[in-house]
Design an enzyme around this catalytic site. Structure first.
Site, PDB file in Angstrom:
ATOM      1  N   GLY A  22       2.123   4.020   7.136  1.00  0.00           N
ATOM      2  CA  GLY A  22       1.231   3.995   5.976  1.00  0.00           C
ATOM      3  C   GLY A  22       1.916   4.748   4.844  1.00  0.00           C
TER       4      GLY A  22
ATOM      5  N   VAL B 124       2.966   8.447   8.685  1.00  0.00           N
ATOM      6  CA  VAL B 124       2.541   8.376   7.284  1.00  0.00           C
ATOM      7  C   VAL B 124       3.647   8.900   6.383  1.00  0.00           C
ATOM      8  CG1 VAL B 124       0.899   9.276   5.574  1.00  0.00           C
ATOM      9  CG2 VAL B 124       0.071   8.579   7.821  1.00  0.00           C
ATOM     10  N   LYS B 125       3.862   8.147   5.307  1.00  0.00           N
ATOM     11  CA  LYS B 125       4.826   8.608   4.305  1.00  0.00           C
ATOM     12  C   LYS B 125       4.042   9.065   3.089  1.00  0.00           C
ATOM     13  CE  LYS B 125       8.448   6.744   1.329  1.00  0.00           C
ATOM     14  NZ  LYS B 125       9.554   5.785   1.275  1.00  0.00           N
ATOM     15  N   THR B 126       4.298  10.303   2.673  1.00  0.00           N
ATOM     16  CA  THR B 126       3.610  10.784   1.485  1.00  0.00           C
ATOM     17  C   THR B 126       4.545  11.690   0.704  1.00  0.00           C
ATOM     18  OG1 THR B 126       1.481  11.627   0.693  1.00  0.00           O
ATOM     19  CG2 THR B 126       2.474  12.855   2.510  1.00  0.00           C
TER      20      THR B 126
ATOM     21  N   THR C 271       1.548   6.278   1.161  1.00  0.00           N
ATOM     22  CA  THR C 271       0.540   6.614   0.153  1.00  0.00           C
ATOM     23  C   THR C 271       1.131   6.448  -1.251  1.00  0.00           C
ATOM     24  OG1 THR C 271       1.043   8.982   0.016  1.00  0.00           O
ATOM     25  CG2 THR C 271      -0.499   8.297   1.729  1.00  0.00           C
TER      26      THR C 271
END
Ligand code: 5RP
Length: 294
Positions: free
Chosen positions: A172, A202-204, A174
């Site tokens: 995912g 998750v990549k943020t 962001t």
């Protein structure tokens, strides 16, 4: 076919020794299927638990980004230093040597460009991801974007459903619109929504204050995007702080390929991510490589 004559009797049954049943090293992924674990173990180093992903998918919304004009010249030489490459199918088929044998974080959504409004995304066909042997399906989620939040969340859930069918984990990603503040409150909200909807990773973005709150409130590994180009020492400081505060790696683009020594920079980032070196030592790795390869 095995010969049935003269077979040695099976006798080493390890009676009294409980069968080894190994846990899984990656946060939040202990209960996924074998195939997913295999793919995740190719992306994340099981010893350090971390990864250095090289992102060069920028062209799908930004066109020929600085440093990516000729990816055959700038990116291909960097691939051997990465643990995983994040790119589009166009880049894969045109410049990435299939012999490089790196796991692929595959840009699974496609969408509007910087010339219009961002985040109006659609998904590709899962068959295509399977054809290119993707190890991770990257899908952008625009939390807080009133027009595109719904469509991108639906894209994420669809990606997770398709990925689960074939044991390909989902990343995912962001997306942060211009008007949204990249603080710990927003980043943990957006990242947590990705994880709750099934993202395996998750990549943020990193934030200077309370980043630990982001990594702690999300039950799957977090990798950070590098964001816009910084000075090399500042970019290394950001990577160090992110890992120190619980990130499981970086998925970095511009701060590597726009550096004056991209190989020096990726080596320095690797030293932080996998070997836990401090910023000064990593900076020296970058400088030494740069000076020796002028
Ligand atoms: C865009 C992306 C990019 O891959 C990401 O921004 C990483 O690149 P950079 O380190 O240059 O920010 O996911 O959605």
């Amino acid at each position: 076919m095995a010969d049935r004559e003269g077979n040695i009797d099976a006798k080493d049954f390890g009676i009294g020794i409980p069968q080894c049943s190994e846990g899984f090293f990656l946060k939040g992924n202990a209960h996924v299927d074998w195939g997913m674990k295999d793919r995740l173990s190719r992306i994340f180093n099981p010893k350090s638990g971390h990864t250095v992903m090289l992102a060069f998918d920028h062209g799908f919304i930004m066109g020929p980004t600085s440093g990516l004009e000729r990816m055959d010249l700038t990116i291909v030489p960097l691939i051997p230093y990465s643990d995983c490459i994040m790119c589009t199918r166009g880049a894969l088929r045109t410049i990435v040597p299939p012999t490089c044998n790196k796991p692929i974080s595959y840009r699974f959504d496609a969408g509007t460009s910087i010339l219009t409004e961002l985040n109006d995304q659609v998904l590709q066909d899962i068959d295509e991801a399977i054809r290119v042997n993707a190890s991770l399906l990257a899908c952008m989620v625009a939390i807080g974007d009133p027009k595109h939040e719904g469509i991108t969340i639906r894209n994420l859930t669809k990606t997770v459903d398709l990925g689960t069918r074939y044991s390909i984990p989902t990343l995912g990603v962001t997306a942060v619109g211009k008007e949204l503040v990249r603080d710990a409150r927003y980043l943990s909200l957006a990242s947590r929504i990705c994880a709750e909807n099934g993202a395996n990773v998750v990549k943020t973005y990193f934030c200077n204050e309370k980043f630990e709150q982001v990594t702690n409130s999300v039950p799957v590994p977090i990798v950070i995007a590098g964001g816009k180009k910084l000075g090399e020492r500042d970019a290394l400081e950001m990577a160090f702080q992110a890992i120190d505060q619980g990130a499981s790696g970086v998925d970095m683009g511009r701060n590597i390929f726009q550096s004056d020594s991209p190989v020096g920079m990726i080596l320095a980032v690797r030293a932080i991510v996998h070997d836990g070196v401090k910023v000064q030592q990593a900076f020296e790795i970058y400088e030494t490589y740069k000076n020796e390869h002028k």
